[in-house]
Enzyme design. Sequence first.
Site, PDB file in Angstrom:
ATOM      1  N   HIS A   1       0.831  -1.215   0.000  1.00 25.16           N
ATOM      2  CA  HIS A   1       0.000   0.000   0.000  1.00 25.16           C
ATOM      3  C   HIS A   1       0.865   1.265   0.000  1.00 25.16           C
ATOM      4  O   HIS A   1       0.635   2.186  -0.801  1.00 25.16           O
ATOM      5  CB  HIS A   1      -0.918  -0.026   1.231  1.00 25.16           C
ATOM      6  CG  HIS A   1      -1.810   1.170   1.374  1.00 25.16           C
ATOM      7  ND1 HIS A   1      -3.089   1.207   0.865  1.00 25.16           N
ATOM      8  CD2 HIS A   1      -1.609   2.376   1.960  1.00 25.16           C
ATOM      9  CE1 HIS A   1      -3.632   2.388   1.145  1.00 25.16           C
ATOM     10  NE2 HIS A   1      -2.754   3.128   1.806  1.00 25.16           N
ATOM     11  N   GLU A   2       1.865   1.307   0.882  1.00 24.00           N
ATOM     12  CA  GLU A   2       2.686   2.523   0.981  1.00 24.00           C
ATOM     13  C   GLU A   2       3.519   2.748  -0.281  1.00 24.00           C
ATOM     14  O   GLU A   2       3.768   3.894  -0.672  1.00 24.00           O
ATOM     15  CB  GLU A   2       3.570   2.478   2.230  1.00 24.00           C
ATOM     16  CG  GLU A   2       2.807   2.447   3.554  1.00 24.00           C
ATOM     17  CD  GLU A   2       1.858   3.623   3.776  1.00 24.00           C
ATOM     18  OE1 GLU A   2       2.121   4.719   3.267  1.00 24.00           O
ATOM     19  OE2 GLU A   2       0.833   3.411   4.463  1.00 24.00           O
TER      20      GLU A   2
ATOM     21  N   HIS B   1       1.612   4.749  -2.630  1.00 23.88           N
ATOM     22  CA  HIS B   1       1.716   6.190  -2.341  1.00 23.88           C
ATOM     23  C   HIS B   1       3.062   6.743  -2.827  1.00 23.88           C
ATOM     24  O   HIS B   1       3.115   7.823  -3.424  1.00 23.88           O
ATOM     25  CB  HIS B   1       1.580   6.454  -0.844  1.00 23.88           C
ATOM     26  CG  HIS B   1       0.200   6.283  -0.296  1.00 23.88           C
ATOM     27  ND1 HIS B   1      -0.932   6.746  -0.926  1.00 23.88           N
ATOM     28  CD2 HIS B   1      -0.242   5.710   0.862  1.00 23.88           C
ATOM     29  CE1 HIS B   1      -2.001   6.464  -0.190  1.00 23.88           C
ATOM     30  NE2 HIS B   1      -1.611   5.822   0.906  1.00 23.88           N
TER      31      HIS B   1
ATOM     32  N   HIS C   1      -5.769   7.293  -2.563  1.00 19.17           N
ATOM     33  CA  HIS C   1      -6.650   6.191  -2.181  1.00 19.17           C
ATOM     34  C   HIS C   1      -7.667   5.875  -3.263  1.00 19.17           C
ATOM     35  O   HIS C   1      -7.974   6.706  -4.117  1.00 19.17           O
ATOM     36  CB  HIS C   1      -7.321   6.508  -0.844  1.00 19.17           C
ATOM     37  CG  HIS C   1      -6.370   6.367   0.311  1.00 19.17           C
ATOM     38  ND1 HIS C   1      -6.414   7.144   1.433  1.00 19.17           N
ATOM     39  CD2 HIS C   1      -5.308   5.521   0.480  1.00 19.17           C
ATOM     40  CE1 HIS C   1      -5.435   6.777   2.251  1.00 19.17           C
ATOM     41  NE2 HIS C   1      -4.739   5.802   1.690  1.00 19.17           N
TER      42      HIS C   1
HETATM   43  N1  TQI Z   1      -1.391   5.390   7.016  1.00 19.57           N
HETATM   44  C1  TQI Z   1      -2.124   6.213   6.139  1.00 19.57           C
HETATM   45  C2  TQI Z   1      -2.144   5.580   4.723  1.00 19.57           C
HETATM   46  O1  TQI Z   1      -1.089   5.138   4.263  1.00 19.57           O
HETATM   47  C3  TQI Z   1      -1.502   7.585   6.024  1.00 19.57           C
HETATM   48  C4  TQI Z   1      -2.310   8.450   5.132  1.00 19.57           C
HETATM   49  C5  TQI Z   1      -3.531   8.945   5.389  1.00 19.57           C
HETATM   50  C6  TQI Z   1      -1.985   8.845   3.823  1.00 19.57           C
HETATM   51  N2  TQI Z   1      -3.983   9.637   4.295  1.00 19.57           N
HETATM   52  C7  TQI Z   1      -3.054   9.585   3.343  1.00 19.57           C
HETATM   53  C8  TQI Z   1      -0.898   8.620   3.026  1.00 19.57           C
HETATM   54  C9  TQI Z   1      -3.074  10.112   2.045  1.00 19.57           C
HETATM   55  C10 TQI Z   1      -0.899   9.157   1.739  1.00 19.57           C
HETATM   56  C11 TQI Z   1      -2.000   9.874   1.265  1.00 19.57           C
HETATM   57  O2  TQI Z   1      -3.196   5.524   4.145  1.00 19.57           O
HETATM   58  S1  TQI Z   1      -2.076   4.131   7.775  1.00 19.57           S
HETATM   59  C12 TQI Z   1      -3.737   1.604   5.264  1.00 19.57           C
HETATM   60  C13 TQI Z   1      -5.108   1.404   4.727  1.00 19.57           C
HETATM   61  C14 TQI Z   1      -2.307   2.878   6.644  1.00 19.57           C
HETATM   62  C15 TQI Z   1      -3.544   2.641   6.141  1.00 19.57           C
HETATM   63  O3  TQI Z   1      -1.114   3.670   8.719  1.00 19.57           O
HETATM   64  O4  TQI Z   1      -3.343   4.529   8.291  1.00 19.57           O
HETATM   65  C16 TQI Z   1      -2.687   0.790   4.904  1.00 19.57           C
HETATM   66  C17 TQI Z   1      -1.246   2.075   6.291  1.00 19.57           C
HETATM   67  F1  TQI Z   1      -5.155   1.565   3.442  1.00 19.57           F
HETATM   68  F2  TQI Z   1      -5.547   0.198   4.934  1.00 19.57           F
HETATM   69  F3  TQI Z   1      -5.930   2.229   5.289  1.00 19.57           F
HETATM   70  C18 TQI Z   1      -1.431   1.022   5.411  1.00 19.57           C
HETATM   71 CL1  TQI Z   1      -2.897  -0.561   3.851  1.00 19.57          CL
HETATM   72 ZN    ZN Z   2      -2.951   5.056   2.241  1.00 20.47          ZN
END
Ligand code: TQI
Ligand code: ZN
Length: 172
Positions: free
Chosen positions: A129-130, A133, A139
């Site tokens: 996922h990261e 990004h 998303h």
């Molecule tokens: N971290 C968030 C994410 O990676 C951080 C974040 C929020 C973000 N909004 C963003 C990053 C917009 C970039 C752009 O989404 S988390 C998930 C998921 C997270 C969340 O730790 O909440 C995953 C990490 F998608 F499941 F919500 C991994 Cl897979």
């Molecule tokens: Zn994300």
Amino acid sequence: LYSYFPGQPSWPRSKKSLKYAITATSETTIDRATLSAVFARAFARWSEATTLNFTETARGSDADITIGFHGGDHGDGEAFDGPLGTLAHAFSPTDGRFHLDAAEAWVAGGDVSTASSDAAVDLESVAVHEIGHLLGLGHSAVEGAIMYPTITSRTRKVDLASDDVVGIQSLY
Ligand code: TQI
Ligand code: ZN
Ligand code: CA
Ligand code: ZN
């Protein structure tokens, strides 16, 4: 549907090879060989879907992407919050920083569904996922997409959905 960051930032089209370094590991007990293997598999999911390729370098100064484990406030204004909550964050292109919360019960290479901790989180799933990004994807509204903003603890989700593939292929 997939989305991009505002302004649709991406790595330069001419740059097909990106180097990554796993630089900050003092705050995790996962050994280096396991980390290398997990991140290599996570990057491979995206290289299989694009003409991009990724190689690990030992030197952070050579790297486009740096990966590290950090606890609490680690100096970028986006403090981590202990177990669960925020698991990790990555910045949009071409920043390249990818930080993981050292406080999580990370499972690397094992079966997360049978982990002893209720809060166990699959490292490879979060990495896939990261990396999305890091490459410029925001998303997705499609449930089942890697970029859908929900992950359940003790769950493994590492396969790109067609929505992720179309999104990344339109960017590169
Ligand atoms: N971290 C968030 C994410 O990676 C951080 C974040 C929020 C973000 N909004 C963003 C990053 C917009 C970039 C752009 O989404 S988390 C998930 C998921 C997270 C969340 O730790 O909440 C995953 C990490 F998608 F499941 F919500 C991994 Cl897979
Ligand atoms: Zn994300
Ligand atoms: Ca956390
Ligand atoms: Zn950070």
